[in-house]
Design a protein around this motif. Sequence first.
Motif, PDB file in Angstrom:
ATOM      1  N   SER A   1       0.837  -1.207   0.000  1.00 20.84           N
ATOM      2  CA  SER A   1       0.000   0.000   0.000  1.00 20.84           C
ATOM      3  C   SER A   1       0.866   1.249   0.000  1.00 20.84           C
ATOM      4  N   ALA A   2       0.313   2.286  -0.598  1.00 21.91           N
ATOM      5  CA  ALA A   2       1.066   3.529  -0.777  1.00 21.91           C
ATOM      6  C   ALA A   2       1.538   4.109   0.553  1.00 21.91           C
ATOM      7  N   GLY A   3       0.685   3.967   1.565  1.00 24.19           N
ATOM      8  CA  GLY A   3       1.023   4.552   2.856  1.00 24.19           C
ATOM      9  C   GLY A   3       2.127   3.829   3.592  1.00 24.19           C
ATOM     10  N   SER A   4       2.511   2.663   3.093  1.00 28.11           N
ATOM     11  CA  SER A   4       3.491   1.861   3.829  1.00 28.11           C
ATOM     12  C   SER A   4       4.924   2.057   3.353  1.00 28.11           C
ATOM     13  N   VAL A   5       5.117   2.857   2.315  1.00 30.01           N
ATOM     14  CA  VAL A   5       6.458   3.060   1.738  1.00 30.01           C
ATOM     15  C   VAL A   5       6.629   4.503   1.288  1.00 30.01           C
ATOM     16  N   PRO A   6       7.877   4.922   1.058  1.00 37.75           N
ATOM     17  CA  PRO A   6       8.066   6.213   0.379  1.00 37.75           C
ATOM     18  C   PRO A   6       7.414   6.118  -0.998  1.00 37.75           C
ATOM     19  N   PHE A   7       6.552   7.067  -1.310  1.00 37.57           N
ATOM     20  CA  PHE A   7       5.656   6.867  -2.444  1.00 37.57           C
ATOM     21  C   PHE A   7       5.644   8.088  -3.359  1.00 37.57           C
ATOM     22  N   PHE A   8       5.955   7.886  -4.646  1.00 40.57           N
ATOM     23  CA  PHE A   8       6.084   9.017  -5.581  1.00 40.57           C
ATOM     24  C   PHE A   8       5.374   8.797  -6.912  1.00 40.57           C
ATOM     25  N   VAL A   9       4.398   7.907  -6.914  1.00 41.88           N
ATOM     26  CA  VAL A   9       3.674   7.657  -8.167  1.00 41.88           C
ATOM     27  C   VAL A   9       2.524   8.642  -8.291  1.00 41.88           C
TER      28      VAL A   9
ATOM     29  N   GLY B   1       7.625   6.198  -9.030  1.00 42.73           N
ATOM     30  CA  GLY B   1       7.017   6.997 -10.087  1.00 42.73           C
ATOM     31  C   GLY B   1       6.621   6.102 -11.237  1.00 42.73           C
ATOM     32  N   LEU B   2       6.176   6.723 -12.319  1.00 43.39           N
ATOM     33  CA  LEU B   2       5.723   5.945 -13.475  1.00 43.39           C
ATOM     34  C   LEU B   2       6.754   6.014 -14.600  1.00 43.39           C
ATOM     35  N   PRO B   3       7.246   4.852 -15.031  1.00 40.50           N
ATOM     36  CA  PRO B   3       8.089   4.845 -16.233  1.00 40.50           C
ATOM     37  C   PRO B   3       7.175   5.123 -17.424  1.00 40.50           C
TER      38      PRO B   3
ATOM     39  N   LEU C   1      12.398   7.790 -19.504  1.00 38.63           N
ATOM     40  CA  LEU C   1      11.692   8.845 -18.761  1.00 38.63           C
ATOM     41  C   LEU C   1      10.896   8.286 -17.574  1.00 38.63           C
ATOM     42  N   LEU C   2      10.958   9.033 -16.496  1.00 36.31           N
ATOM     43  CA  LEU C   2      10.235   8.645 -15.291  1.00 36.31           C
ATOM     44  C   LEU C   2       9.443   9.857 -14.798  1.00 36.31           C
ATOM     45  N   VAL C   3       8.125   9.674 -14.632  1.00 34.48           N
ATOM     46  CA  VAL C   3       7.280  10.751 -14.105  1.00 34.48           C
ATOM     47  C   VAL C   3       7.156  10.569 -12.592  1.00 34.48           C
ATOM     48  N   VAL C   4       7.537  11.602 -11.874  1.00 24.96           N
ATOM     49  CA  VAL C   4       7.639  11.525 -10.418  1.00 24.96           C
ATOM     50  C   VAL C   4       6.720  12.579  -9.788  1.00 24.96           C
TER      51      VAL C   4
END
Lengths: 500, 500, 448, 448
Positions: free
Chosen positions: D64-72, D406-408, D422-425
Motif C-alpha cells: 500500500s502507498a502509505g506503507s512506503v516512500p511513495f512518488f507515483v 514513479g511511473l516509467p 523517462l520517469l514521471v515523479v
Amino acid sequence: MEEPLIFEFGSVETCGVDLDEADTPEFELGGHERQAEIGLPGLAEPEAMRHYVRMSRNNYAIDSGLYPLGSCTMKHNPRLNEKMARLPGFADIHPLQPASTVPGALELIDELAHWLMVSTGMEAVAMSPKAGAHGELCGMMAIKAAHTAANRSPEIVLVPESAHGTNPATAALLGYKVVSIDAKDDGTVDLDKLKETIAKHDGNIAGIMLTNPNTCGLFERDIRTIADLIHAAGGFFYCDGANFNAIVGKARPGDLGVDAMHINLHKTFSTPHGGGGPGSGPVVLSDKLAAFAPLPFIRKTDSGLELVETNEATTDGEQPFGRMTAFQGQMGMYVRALSYMMSHGSDGLRQASEDAVLNANYIRVGLQDLMSLPYGVRPCMHEVLFDDSFLKDTGVTTLDFAKAMIDEGYHPMTMYFPLVVHGAMLIEPTESESRASLDLFIATMRDLVMSAKRGETERFSGAPYLAPRRRLDETSAARKPVLKWTAPEPVEISPSEAAE
Amino acid sequence: MEEPLIFEFGSVETCGVDLDEADTPEFELGGHERQAEIGLPGLAEPEAMRHYVRMSRNNYAIDSGLYPLGSCTMKHNPRLNEKMARLPGFADIHPLQPASTVPGALELIDELAHWLMVSTGMEAVAMSPKAGAHGELCGMMAIKAAHTAANRSPEIVLVPESAHGTNPATAALLGYKVVSIDAKDDGTVDLDKLKETIAKHDGNIAGIMLTNPNTCGLFERDIRTIADLIHAAGGFFYCDGANFNAIVGKARPGDLGVDAMHINLHKTFSTPHGGGGPGSGPVVLSDKLAAFAPLPFIRKTDSGLELVETNEATTDGEQPFGRMTAFQGQMGMYVRALSYMMSHGSDGLRQASEDAVLNANYIRVGLQDLMSLPYGVRPCMHEVLFDDSFLKDTGVTTLDFAKAMIDEGYHPMTMYFPLVVHGAMLIEPTESESRASLDLFIATMRDLVMSAKRGETERFSGAPYLAPRRRLDETSAARKPVLKWTAPEPVEISPSEAAE
Amino acid sequence: MRYLPLNDTDRSDMLARIGVNSIDDLFADIPEAVRQKDLLDLPKRASEMTVERRLSAMAAKNTSAGSVPFFVGAGAYKHHVPATVDHLIQRSEFLTSYTPYQPEITQGTLQYLFEFQTQVAQLTAMDVANASMYDGSTGTGEAVLMAHRVTKKNKAVLSGGLHPQYREVVEGLSNMAGDQVVSLPADPAGTEDILSQIDDDTSCVVVQSPSFYGQLIDLKPIAEKAHQHKALLIAVFTEVVSLGLIEPPGTQGADIVVGEGQSIGNGLNYGGPYVGLFATRQKYVRQMPGRLCGETVDAEGKRGFVLTLSTREQHIRRDKATSNICTNSGLCCLAFTIHMSLLGEAGLTKLARINHGNAVKLKKLLSGVPGVEVLNSAYFNEFTLRLPKAANGVVEALAAKGILAGLPVARLEPGNKDLENLLVVASTEVNTDDDRAAFAAALKEVLA
Amino acid sequence: MRYLPLNDTDRSDMLARIGVNSIDDLFADIPEAVRQKDLLDLPKRASEMTVERRLSAMAAKNTSAGSVPFFVGAGAYKHHVPATVDHLIQRSEFLTSYTPYQPEITQGTLQYLFEFQTQVAQLTAMDVANASMYDGSTGTGEAVLMAHRVTKKNKAVLSGGLHPQYREVVEGLSNMAGDQVVSLPADPAGTEDILSQIDDDTSCVVVQSPSFYGQLIDLKPIAEKAHQHKALLIAVFTEVVSLGLIEPPGTQGADIVVGEGQSIGNGLNYGGPYVGLFATRQKYVRQMPGRLCGETVDAEGKRGFVLTLSTREQHIRRDKATSNICTNSGLCCLAFTIHMSLLGEAGLTKLARINHGNAVKLKKLLSGVPGVEVLNSAYFNEFTLRLPKAANGVVEALAAKGILAGLPVARLEPGNKDLENLLVVASTEVNTDDDRAAFAAALKEVLA
C-alpha cells in the motif's frame, strides 16, 4: 431549521484541515501563479460534520425503508463490503505502481471475473467500464469491432420500445441507426415483427439490444429464437443486464445466446448506489467477442497473473478495440461485489434471485385486484409493472399517487417507465425485504388506492405533506436554470439600519 | 412509521449472522446443558440495519445541533479519534496477552499519562477508573488509604451544596459522613463557614470534595486558601474535574493545591458520550497520594515500560490500595483522548479552553437582560448559570421552557442543577460552536423568553410538539416500572376471524 | 485549529460585545499566582496526518489477536463481530448523543436500552436487568454492595473460581467500605467446599460459572444453602456466549447475576471499554445500582421510553444513593444489543456450539502433548492445563513462536507454587484447525 | 443466508398466497432447456469471518502507498483525506440512497450536488459545472464529443502532453463514432507546436496542464488560436490540487474544462472509483453531458433543489441524447465536496503550496543524482526525469528496495526509444524529508 449552503456560512479564511507548516522553497511555477481569489468557503470540522449530517437526514435510503424503484434494484448494502473495500491493500494502492507490487489486486479482479463468467456462462469479461451505460458502450464497441474485423459495416441496431434510454443513446453514440421493434400485447418482443424488421434491413443489422428480464418485469420466452434470428442475420445479441438480479443461478445469459451483457455491480451485486454513483459495469462477452475486449485485461500465465495495458503487450488472438477509461476500472466496487458474491455463494445467489422474484409476485397478488396489470394476471420476475388505469376518473394523477406514498413513509416506485405502458408504475421490492415489510407495504398501497377511489384528492394533489420539502417546481428549474450559488447582490443599508 | 421492538418482529429462528458449519465433537458440558428456550429474537442483517438506523433518527446529537447541557461538555467528537481507536494494534489486543507483545499499548498509556500529568501539574495518575464517578471513588480510596497508612481514621468529608451528586454518593460509599458546606451569595464557597465547619470537626476531616470551576460556572477564587485550610486540618483536597474543560492550559490543579482530581476523558478530551457511556476517568494524584495509586500501573525502567499488575510486583514506596477494575482500564478511550490532545497540542488546548469560556460569556451577555443570573452580572467560566426567576408569573414552568426549546431544534440545557439555585438552567455551549451558531441560539432563546413573557403558555405547556414523542409520562413509568418487554397475552381468535 | 470554529476576528468582536479587553479578563477569578503564563510543556498542535502516523506507529508495535493463532481468554474473548455492528454504533445520532435526559428526543437510545435490558433478562433467566455497568468486574463489586443492602449483612464469601481480578475489585471495595470478605483459595477443578463457608452472617456467595479456570459449576446447591441462611447467590460469568448452551443462573436460583458482555459486539480493546451485564429478581429492583430504562406513554398515548427509578441514583439521592454510578456503558451495550439481535437465539446457540466444539477439539489435541494435563471435567470454551514447567516461561516462548497461548495463572496469582504451572486456555469460533495444530506442535517443542 | 429475511416458512406461505406450487413455477417463462438445474460451479455461501479472511489475505499481498516512500502520480495522487470525509459518506442516508428522482425526499443528495457544482465552477473559473463524470478520462472523451456537437465539426487535436490513457479513451470513442483525431507526439517538456495544428476543420484542441509530464502550459495563446478557427479549447487536468496555486483554465480562455477530482476526498483505490470534474461556458450548457442539479422552490416557496435540464439526457431523449450517461460519481463527489468544504480556499492554497514545495525539494535532490536530468521548467507537484537507463527496470529495482518511485513513461508508451528512460515523479504533502532522502539515495545506488 433550514440548512444553508456552505457558501452562505463558510468563509474563505476558515479551514477545517490542519496542515503541518513547511518551509516552502522558491516557487518554480514559471509565472503560472493564480491571480484572483477562488471564493471557496471553508468550514471548521465541527461545522462541516453538522452540516452534512443534517443534510443527510433529508434523504430517504434503503437503510430507512423499502425503496421499490423498479429497474434500480435497491437492495441491502452489506457493511462487510464497505469494510473490505477500505483495507489499505485495496484502497491505498495506485493504478500505476508496478504490477509486481499488487499481485493481490490482480488476483481479486481475476477472481471476480471468474465469478461473473461462471454465473453468466460467458467466455470473457471486460472489467473496466465505469457504470452500466459505460458497459453498454463497451459491449457495443466490441460488437462494432467484431463487424469491422470481419470487414462488415452494418448500420442498424434494433431496440425494443421498452428499452432503457441508455440503449438507443449508446447505439446512436456509435453512429448506429436505431430501429425500434414492437412488443406483443403481453409486453414481450413480437417475433413476427422482428422477423419482418430483420428482413427489411437484410444484411444491415449490427445487432439487437434487449433487456432480459425485460423492463416490464417479464422474461422473454422466445429469447433463444430471438438470438438465433439475430445471429442468422449476421448481428450480435447485446443483453442489457440491468435485471440480472432476477435470474442469477436460474439461467445463464450464455445459454440464452447472448453475445455481450453488462452487469451493474450496484444492482445485482449490492455495491452502494451512493445517491447516484459510482457504479461499475463489467461486460461479459461470448467467444465471438472475447478477442475484442478492451484494454486493460488480466492474462493468466504460468508465472501468475499479468496485467496487459497496451496493444504492444497483446499476443496472438487478442485484438482489443481500445480503452474505455484510464487505469483498471472500479476496483473499489470490485471488492464490494466479490465480498457480496463470496458471502452468498452459489446457493445464496440463487436463493436471492428466487426471493426477489417471490417478493415481487407477493406484491403482485397483494395489489392486482385493486391496481391494474397492463399485461394481465401472470407471474412476473423480480419487479411487477402496474399501469395507472386504476386511477382513471379518480382525479388523482400518477405523480400525485407517487407523492402520496412519500407521506406514508415510502419511496415511490419507478414512474412513467417503461414508456410502452401508459402511466407505468414499476415496483421492485428486492430480496432484502421481509414478509412483514411487504405486508405493510401492500396494506399501505391498498389504503392509498381506496382513498384515491373514494375521491380523497387532497391527500394526493398536495402531497407530500410530511417530507423535508413540499412538491418542488421542476418546470421553473428547467426554464431558468440556476446551477450554482452566486453571491447575492449587496443590499444597500440605510444609515439608520447600519447604526443599529 | 413507528419502530417496533425487536421482540415484536424478530423471531427465534431468524439469524443475521452466518456461521461456518463445524463438525461438533461430543459435548463435554458435564450435564450443564440449557434446558429451556431463551426467547431471543433474531433479525436478518437488512432488518437489523434498518431497525437501528431508524431508531437512531429519533435521537438528538452533537452532530445534529447545539447541545448545551451544562456540566456535560458536549463538544465535537473528531472522527480521527474513532479511526485511531480502531487500529487493530489497539482494538484487537487482549488485556492479558504477554506484555512483551504489546509495547505500543504501554507506550500509549504512558504517553497519555504524561499529557494528563503535565496539563494538570500533578505527580501521578491512576489510569484505570472506568468513568468520572469511578475516578472519584478511586481518588477518595487513595485518600482513605493515605489516612490509614498514617494511622488516621477521620470520618468526615466536606462537600458543598452545589456539588455533583456523585461526590456525596462516593464519600458515603466509603463510609464517610458527608458534611455540607455553604456557599456565599456569589455561589462560591463561604470561607468563614468553611473555617467554622473545620473547627467544629477538628481532627476528624478526611478531606473536601470541591468542583472547580464549580457547578455554578464560577472559578473558586479562594481555592488556594481552601486548600491550605483543608491541608492544615489534616485533610486532602479532592477536586471534581468535570469542569476541567474551562481551564486547560490556563491553570493547573497541581498549582491550586489539589491532591486528587478525576478527568472525564469524554468531557474535556472529546471521547464520544455515546448515549451515556462508556466514559473514562483517570485520576491525577499529588505527591502525597501518588504512592497509593491502585493496580495496575506502568513503571518506567531502563529496559522500557513495565506493567505492574500485582502487589507482589511492587517495589519500595509503591503501596497500591487495591484495584478498581479487572485489566488496565478504558484503552479505547485512551487512544481517542490522546489523539485529541496531540491534535490540539499545548497551544490548541489552551485555545479550546479560552474559546469555551468566550462562547459561554457571549451567551451570557446575549441573554442576561432577559433571563436571570442568580449571582449577578459577572464573567462566568465555560458555562453560564441562569435561574428561572424570569419565568415568574408567566405561567410557564422551567420544564415547559426546556421542552419548548426542543421545538426550536435545540437540546435543552441542564435543568434543576446545581441544586443550590432554584430552577437552575445551566448552559454550556463548548468551544465547538461557531459565532453564527451562538447568535442563532441567542436569538431563539430571546424569542422564547419574550413569548413566555407575553403569556403564550400553550407554546410551552404542550411542548414538545415537533419531537419524535410528545411529553412523556415519567411519573407513571416510575410508579409501575415496566423494565423489559413481555409477550402480550395471546388473544382468543374467534373461528370466523381465524378463517379469514 | 481544525476543531475550533472561531477565528481571531470572531474572538475580538465577541470580547468587545462581552465588554472586556482580553480573554484573560474572563479568567480574572483565577489567582494571578497560579495562572498559567506560558504554554504547557507539551508539543504544539499537529495535523491529522501527523497524529495518525504517530499513533499508527505505536499500534504497529503490538501483536494483534487476529494476526496470530490466539488462545487467550480469562475474562475477555476474541470473537468475530459483524461489520454491521461497528457501522451502526458510529451513527452520529448514537455516537454523539448523551444520557437520555430529554426522552422526547432520545428515543433511539432509550429504545435500545429497553431491548438490551430485555435481552439480558432473557439470557440470564432473571426478572429484570439494568442498562449496563462499566464491566463485569465492577459490576461484581456493585453486586456485593447491593447484597449487603438487601440482606443488611456484610460478609461476602467469594469462590476460588472467581476471576482473581474480580476478587481484587470486590476485596478493595469491601475493605475500604469496612465490609468483610472471605475469599476461598484458588479452585481450578471446581472441587472446593463452598457450602460450609455459608453461615448466618453471610450476605452473599459469589460464584463464577464457567469459572476463571473454565470449570462449569452447579449453582443449585449453593443457592439452596445461601437461601437457608438468608444470603444471596451472586452468579458471575465472564463469557456470555456460554449462555447459548448452558443452563442460565436464573433457573439455578441466583439472586443477582452479573457478567461481562464484551464477547458480544465488542472488541478486545486491551481491556476496555467493556459492558457489564447485571440482572436480579423483581423484588430487589429498587436496590439495584445503575440506570434503568422503563416503558411509558407520551401525551398522545404513544408508547415511549424513559430513564426511571432514578430516586435510587446519586443525582437525586446523593449520599443515600444505591451507588455513585452515573454512567452506563452506552455504546458498548448498543453494540451488544445489535450483535445479539443479529444472532438471535438460533445464532447464539450455534455460536456457543462452535465455541464449545473448538474447545473440545483443542483439549483433545493439547492433552496429547506429553506432560500436559487438563484439569477440567466440564467446561465451555475454556479450560486449564497443568504444564510440566512454569507456565509464564512457556507462554513467552510460545509468543516468540508467534502463538498467543493463554494466560499463565501465576501472572495474576504470583507466589503460589500450586498455580505456577497452570495455563488457562480459551478457544472461540475464530480458531481454525491450523491454529490448533500450530499450538499443539509448538507446545510440544517448547516442553520438549 | 444472513442478508435474506425470508425463511422457508415464509417462502412456502407466500407461494401458497401467490397460488403456485413451487418457486420454479414463477420462473416458468425461462425455457426449460436453458434453466439452470444445478448450482453454479462456484463455492457455497461463506460466513462473514471467512470472506473477511480471504479478502484480507489478498489485500495483504499488495504494497500500500502509505506503507512506503511513495512518488507515483501520473493521473492519480496519494493525498491525506480527513477521517471526517469517510465517516460522512458512509452515513446510511448518503450511502444507500439512489439518484434523487424524488427531490422532496432527497434534498441531502441534491444540496451537496449543488455545492459540488458551485465548487467546481469556482475552482475552474467557469460558468457552470455538472454533477460529475465517471472520471477524468471518460470526461475528456465526453468533452470531445460535446465539442463536436457545439461546433458541428469533428476533428479533435490532442496535445502530446495529454495523459496517454486519456488519449486512448478519446481515440477509441472517436474512432468508433467515425470522428477524426490528431494526436501530437509525446511532449515531455511542453515545447510542442500545437498552434500550427489548428485549422478551420478543428472542432477542439485538448490540452492538459499540468501536463502528463508535469509541465505547466500557457493556455491563452492556444485558446486564442482555437477561437479564431471557431474551435473550442478543452483544458484538462489530473491534479485538482494544482488549482489552489495556478491560474485556472477559465481565465485563460478554456471553453470546456475537464479533470480528475480524485485528489480531493478520494483514495487511490487502484484506479477507481474516481470523480470527473466537468465545467463549461453558460452558452454551452444544453450540450453538456451528465446530470445537473438546479435550484427551485417548493409549493410553500421554500428553496429546494432538483435534477434539471434532463431533456438532454438519455432517459428522455433516447437516441437524441447528449450522452448515454445515466450515473454520476455520487459518493465520490460527496467526498470531494466535504473535503473541499473542510479545506476552503485557505486550506487548498496551503495544501497546494506544500505540494509544490515538496516537489521543488524533491527535484533539487533528484537532480543531484549523477546522470539524472529534470525535463520540466515549470511544474506543480510532478515532473519528469530522464534517467541514464531504461526507467522500467529502475522502478522495479527501486520497488525491490521498498520505494515506489514513479511511473516509467514506457509502461504506457512502449516502443518509443525517446521515452524509454523517462520517469514521471510526483510529490505530495504525504512525503517527508526522510522519504525524499531515501528515494535519492536508492536511485543513486540503482543507477550506479
